[in-house]
Design an enzyme around this catalytic site. Structure first.
Site, mmCIF file in Angstrom:
data_model
loop_
_atom_site.group_PDB
_atom_site.id
_atom_site.type_symbol
_atom_site.label_atom_id
_atom_site.label_comp_id
_atom_site.label_asym_id
_atom_site.label_seq_id
_atom_site.Cartn_x
_atom_site.Cartn_y
_atom_site.Cartn_z
ATOM 1 N N ASP A 160 51.831 -3.802 -16.293
ATOM 2 C CA ASP A 160 52.705 -4.402 -15.294
ATOM 3 C C ASP A 160 52.260 -3.981 -13.902
ATOM 4 O OD1 ASP A 160 54.755 -2.030 -14.243
ATOM 5 O OD2 ASP A 160 53.961 -1.707 -16.260
ATOM 6 N N SER A 161 52.396 -4.873 -12.943
ATOM 7 C CA SER A 161 52.068 -4.587 -11.547
ATOM 8 C C SER A 161 50.629 -4.089 -11.422
ATOM 9 C CB SER A 161 53.082 -3.592 -10.973
ATOM 10 O OG SER A 161 53.028 -3.577 -9.560
ATOM 11 N N ALA A 162 50.418 -2.855 -10.945
ATOM 12 C CA ALA A 162 49.056 -2.321 -10.878
ATOM 13 C C ALA A 162 48.411 -2.282 -12.258
ATOM 14 C CB ALA A 162 49.072 -0.923 -10.272
#
Length: 322
Positions: A160-162
């Site tokens: 998720d995200s990074a």
């Protein structure tokens, strides 16, 4: 009078603050929980060092009554490359739930954080972890859970995200540096951290947030020559973009997330890239960035959990039909 060394360079509250002297004040993501038996899901977990050089660990999860070979998920946590860990209760709780729902083996990867360890350290560590996981193909690796239960014909990368950013780049690297016996069936990118200098879509509505994210990238990756347009941040224009080492991709976006336009753009461009695989998109209405981690019991989080579990298990169904 406050010294210049203690002045805030970038306030990324409520997550962290970066100071002019190079320090980071982490406001979230510092809590850790031990591995072990989870009474809510009956999932078991353990920590194993995958790199003696950097002392980084992976947290391995197996579902209740694990038997035979099961799909293998390699997970990269989020946190803007600056906070969180594989030992975080946020990720520990999420992966316990996912492992129980999907009946899979999961390896959650710890990597060195910025600014103490500037990029590309996170990418280097993630690849080292992927190679360590792959060393168990054939049942001869150092960790018995992987030897016994991981199906290396059905592997997924996710984050998720990074961590979504990392999962994409690890999938590209799988094409460049093939690993024998390791079949990457798919990747799941949740609210992936992709950027670019010029705004696209609804990004134009968030000028202050875009400026902070661009500034953060320059701080944690000071050797970049093109800022937010370099291949790590903005992989779309990278010649290797369509060289994913898998045949299926699921991209999850949230309606009110600043990263939503890049997720949509990623899907669109991947379909046009000549890659030839299958791209799926799931949008969660009314939700914010990584909402599923902070509101795991809400209806949209439950739907997302089931979608990801089903996507991972599609690879198992396809193998049976061959």
């Amino acid at each position: 009078m406050e010294s210049s060394a203690s002045e805030i360079l970038l306030d990324f509250s409520p997550m962290f603050r970066l100071y002019k002297d190079g320090r980071i004040e982490r406001l979230l993501g510092t809590e850790i929980v031990p591995p072990g038996f989870d009474p809510k899901t009956n999932v078991e977990s353990k920590d194993v060092v995958y790199s003696q050089e950097t002392a980084q660990i992976v947290r391995i999860y197996i579902p209740p009554n694990a038997a035979g070979k099961l799909p293998l998920l390699v997970y990269f946590h989020g946190g803007a490359f600056c906070i969180e860990s594989a030992s975080s209760p946020t990720y520990h709780n999420y992966l316990n739930a996912l492992v129980a729902e999907a009946n899979i083996v999961t390896v959650s990867v710890d990597y060195r954080l910025a600014p103490e360890h500037l990029l590309p350290a996170a990418y280097d560590d993630s690849w080292d972890a992927a190679k360590w996981v792959a060393s168990h193909f054939g049942g001869n690796g150092p960790e018995e859970w992987l030897n016994r239960h991981a199906d290396f014909n059905n592997v997924c990368f996710s984050g998720d995200s990074a961590g979504g950013n990392l999962a994409h780049h690890m999938a590209v690297k799988m094409t460049k540096e093939k690993i024998d016996g390791f079949n990457l069936a798919g990747i799941v990118l949740t609210h992936p951290y992709f950027k670019g200098k010029e705004p696209i879509g609804d990004e134009i509505k968030f000028p202050a947030e875009r400026e902070k994210i661009d500034m953060l990238w320059q701080i944690i990756y000071p050797t970049t020559t093109s800022g937010s347009d370099d291949k790590w941040s903005n992989p779309i224009d990278d010649p290797s973009f369509g060289s994913l080492g898998c045949s299926r991709v699921l991209v999850c976006v949230a309606e009110n997330d600043i990263f939503k336009p890049r997720g949509l753009y990623y899907c669109e461009k991947l379909k046009q890239s000549g890659w030839g695989g299958e791209v799926e998109l799931m949008e969660s209405p009314g939700e914010e960035h990584v909402f599923h981690l902070h509101k795991p019991s809400c209806e949209n989080a439950a739907a997302k959990l089931k979608k990801v579990a089903d996507f991972i298990n599609q690879g198992k169904s396809r193998l049976k039909s061959l």
